[in-house]
Design an enzyme around this catalytic site. Structure first.
Site, PDB file in Angstrom:
ATOM      1  CD  GLU A   5     -35.482 156.555 119.822  1.00  0.00           C
ATOM      2  OE1 GLU A   5     -35.219 157.291 120.808  1.00  0.00           O
ATOM      3  OE2 GLU A   5     -34.614 155.945 119.183  1.00  0.00           O
ATOM      4  CG  ASN A 135     -30.107 156.797 117.265  1.00  0.00           C
ATOM      5  OD1 ASN A 135     -31.051 157.368 117.797  1.00  0.00           O
ATOM      6  ND2 ASN A 135     -30.278 155.831 116.364  1.00  0.00           N
ATOM      7  CG  ASP A 190     -31.479 153.587 119.213  1.00  0.00           C
ATOM      8  OD1 ASP A 190     -31.723 154.810 119.218  1.00  0.00           O
ATOM      9  OD2 ASP A 190     -32.161 152.776 118.562  1.00  0.00           O
TER      10      ASP A 190
END
Length: 283
Positions: A5, A135, A190
């Site tokens: 991430e 997100n 996301d």
């Protein structure tokens, strides 16, 4: 990675930083020198940002800390403003004034018990924007719009944004994705980044694709990926035309991982339109 991430290009170091949430670590790769460094963390990181005074800011489940990337020393500076047994920090980006905007993820994921937080000069402010899984935080080129996704709701909201005061105004629906998870399921939004033409690049988790959306939410481009779960994108390289994509394999079915062996890897592709340098956090 288990759960890659928060990719972050560091222009002064010509390096890519990112985190492995489930692996409890910050990573750094220098593409030219082919060197890779890792810093272990005491709890799950949600996002990272450059620190204007050097090193990184890390938002973890337990709170915020400064990471000295030379010595490896991690110095906490703010405790988490939530119940850490069910909530943790997640995706985030800095605005052009040096504030870090990071939302939270509610672990049971059955209600919107997370929120969007603004960290300014060490102070944490809850903006009161309820989400289940925060997100997709990103800013328009003119700094008048803050984008914010609720992954669980399959929704991206665009808020009016005042860079001078750091206040959010009225929100509008930017894009609502289908929640129908049949075989043609396209995934849910996301992490994201905005390029120099003001287009919003979004990783579609479980959709195996990236979308480039116009400022009005229309699909300009779709990129199919060799993984099912991309998590976030970042622009890097000397010309900011290399798009880095973090991906996940943590808690994914074995059949999916065998079919998509690059799951968990960092993917790259060249793009025609360059991105922008992420601003640093000003402590």
């Amino acid at each position: 990675m288990l759960l890659g991430e928060s990719p972050l290009w560091h222009p002064d170091e010509s390096s890519l930083y990112w985190i492995d949430i489930a692996g409890l670590a910050v990573h750094c790769f220098h593409p030219e020198h082919r060197t890779h460094r890792v810093w272990p963390l005491p709890s799950e990181p949600g996002c990272i940002a450059r620190n204007a005074k050097g090193g990184l800011v890390v938002a973890m489940r337990t709170g915020l800390a400064m990471l000295d990337t030379h010595s490896g020393v991690l110095t906490p500076f703010a405790d988490a403003p939530y119940d850490t047994s069910t909530v943790r920090f997640n995706d985030g980006h800095c605005d052009a004034a040096g504030r870090l905007w990071t939302g939270t993820l509610y672990d049971p994921r059955d209600r919107a018990a997370g929120s969007l937080f603004c960290i300014e000069r060490g102070r944490i402010r809850d903006t009161g924007k309820p989400v289940t899984v925060s997100n997709g935080v990103a800013f328009s080129c003119d700094n008048r719009t803050l984008y914010h996704a609720d992954t669980t709701a399959h929704r991206i909201t665009a808020y009016e944004f005042d860079l001078t005061t750091g206040e959010l105004g009225a929100g509008r629906l930017f894009r609502q994705f289908s929640m129908d998870r049949r075989e043609d399921y396209g995934g849910r939004p996301d992490g994201a980044a905005v390029d120099s033409e003001d287009a919003y690049w979004c990783a579609m988790y479980e959709g195996g694709r990236l979308l480039r959306l116009s400022s009005s939410g229309e699909v300009l481009r779709e990129v199919q990926l060799p993984v099912r779960c991309p998590t976030m994108v970042a622009f890097g390289g000397p010309d900011l035309r290399t798009l880095y994509v973090t991906t996940a394999r943590h808690n994914r079915p074995e059949a999916e991982r065998l079919k998509n062996p690059l799951s968990g890897c960092i993917l790259t592709m060249r793009v025609d339109v360059p991105g922008r340098i992420d601003p640093a956090y000003i402590p």
